[in-house]
Design an enzyme around this catalytic site. Structure first.
Site, PDB file in Angstrom:
ATOM      1  N   LEU A  78      -0.716  -7.167  -8.421  1.00 33.89           N
ATOM      2  CA  LEU A  78       0.300  -8.157  -8.764  1.00 33.89           C
ATOM      3  C   LEU A  78       1.647  -7.582  -8.355  1.00 33.89           C
ATOM      4  O   LEU A  78       1.884  -6.381  -8.519  1.00 33.89           O
ATOM      5  CB  LEU A  78       0.309  -8.449 -10.267  1.00 33.89           C
ATOM      6  N   ASP A  79       2.523  -8.416  -7.848  1.00 38.40           N
ATOM      7  CA  ASP A  79       3.855  -7.946  -7.480  1.00 38.40           C
ATOM      8  C   ASP A  79       4.560  -7.350  -8.693  1.00 38.40           C
ATOM      9  O   ASP A  79       4.305  -7.747  -9.840  1.00 38.40           O
ATOM     10  CB  ASP A  79       4.698  -9.095  -6.936  1.00 38.40           C
ATOM     11  N   ARG A  80       5.461  -6.440  -8.445  1.00 36.61           N
ATOM     12  CA  ARG A  80       6.120  -5.720  -9.529  1.00 36.61           C
ATOM     13  C   ARG A  80       6.800  -6.630 -10.557  1.00 36.61           C
ATOM     14  O   ARG A  80       6.658  -6.402 -11.759  1.00 36.61           O
ATOM     15  CB  ARG A  80       7.132  -4.726  -8.954  1.00 36.61           C
TER      16      ARG A  80
END
Length: 247
Positions: A78-80
């Site tokens: 998942l993106d940060r």
């Protein structure tokens, strides 16, 4: 048509917190699912910040008294600035089989995004071709196949509106870097806080309003149906939308 996101640099300092029992959404001998906080990075990158992978390894090693450390396989990312459910494998056998589920698109994923500009049409299937620039860490969407592009597909549907915000359910069919973020932005509906993809300002919460809500799949070892749901962040914003989410 090509879609070029507008870049605005925001300096963000994330709070580094350990994984505890309350962060664990599901666990057995083969798998562990965590409710990822916005700001946690899944694997080590150039920032040098402690990764979620390392935090979960520490959690397992401490919980089960493994002085030599614990095996943990990263299944997806998942993106940060995104919150929500993320799954890890605790054995190499589970890792191999879960990877096949993702590759064969047998892992059903549901996300929710909050936007200001309601998309038109309010529901549909979106197919584009994405190209990521790794140097700038930004993805560009194209309406047709171009060199180096990956076909990207998702279904979306408006499920509610509140105080000038719109809640969108997104069911990605493919899993590309920044896919939901850039594809929603091409509809004229950038995600709240996502100034990388067209929202006018970054979020004071140091996150974007994109939450990985649900994973559903057949357990790779037990062969049972598994549904994992991640509660929304308790930040005074997301809670207002949770009652609108379809389960």
């Amino acid at each position: 048509m090509n879609y070029e996101p507008k870049m605005t640099k925001v300096n963000i300092k994330y709070e580094n917190l350990p994984i505890t029992d309350k962060d664990v959404l599901y666990e057995d001998n083969h798998l562990i699912a965590i409710n990822k906080r916005a700001g946690d990075i899944v694997q080590v990158d150039t920032t040098g910040d402690e990764s979620l992978e390392d935090k979960v390894k520490k959690y397992i090693a401490h919980k089960y008294d493994k002085p030599n450390g614990a095996f943990l396989g990263v299944v997806h990312r998942l993106d940060r600035p995104v919150s929500g459910v993320i799954l890890f494998a605790k054995t190499s056998k589970a890792l191999d089989r879960i990877n096949k589920l993702f590759k064969n698109r047998e892992m059903n994923k549901t996300y929710y995004a909050v936007v200001r500009a309601k998309p038109y049409p309010p529901a549909g299937n979106l197919v584009q071709w994405l190209v990521k620039n790794p140097q700038k860490n930004v993805t560009r969407a194209h309406d047709h196949e171009v060199p180096g592009s990956l076909r990207s597909e998702l279904n979306f549907r408006v499920v509610g509106e509140l105080n000038g915000y719109t809640l969108i359910r997104v069911d990605p069919i493919t899993g590309r870097p920044h896919q939901i973020r850039v594809q929603l932005s091409t509809l004229g509906s950038p995600i709240v806080g996502d100034n990388k993809y067209g929202y006018p300002r970054g979020s004071l919460r140091k996150s974007i309003s994109l939450h990985a809500r649900r994973l559903e799949f057949i357990h790779p070892i037990k062969l049972e149906n598994v549904i994992i749901t991640a509660p929304v962040p308790h930040d005074g914003f997301w809670e207002k939308f949770e009652g609108m989410m379809e389960e």
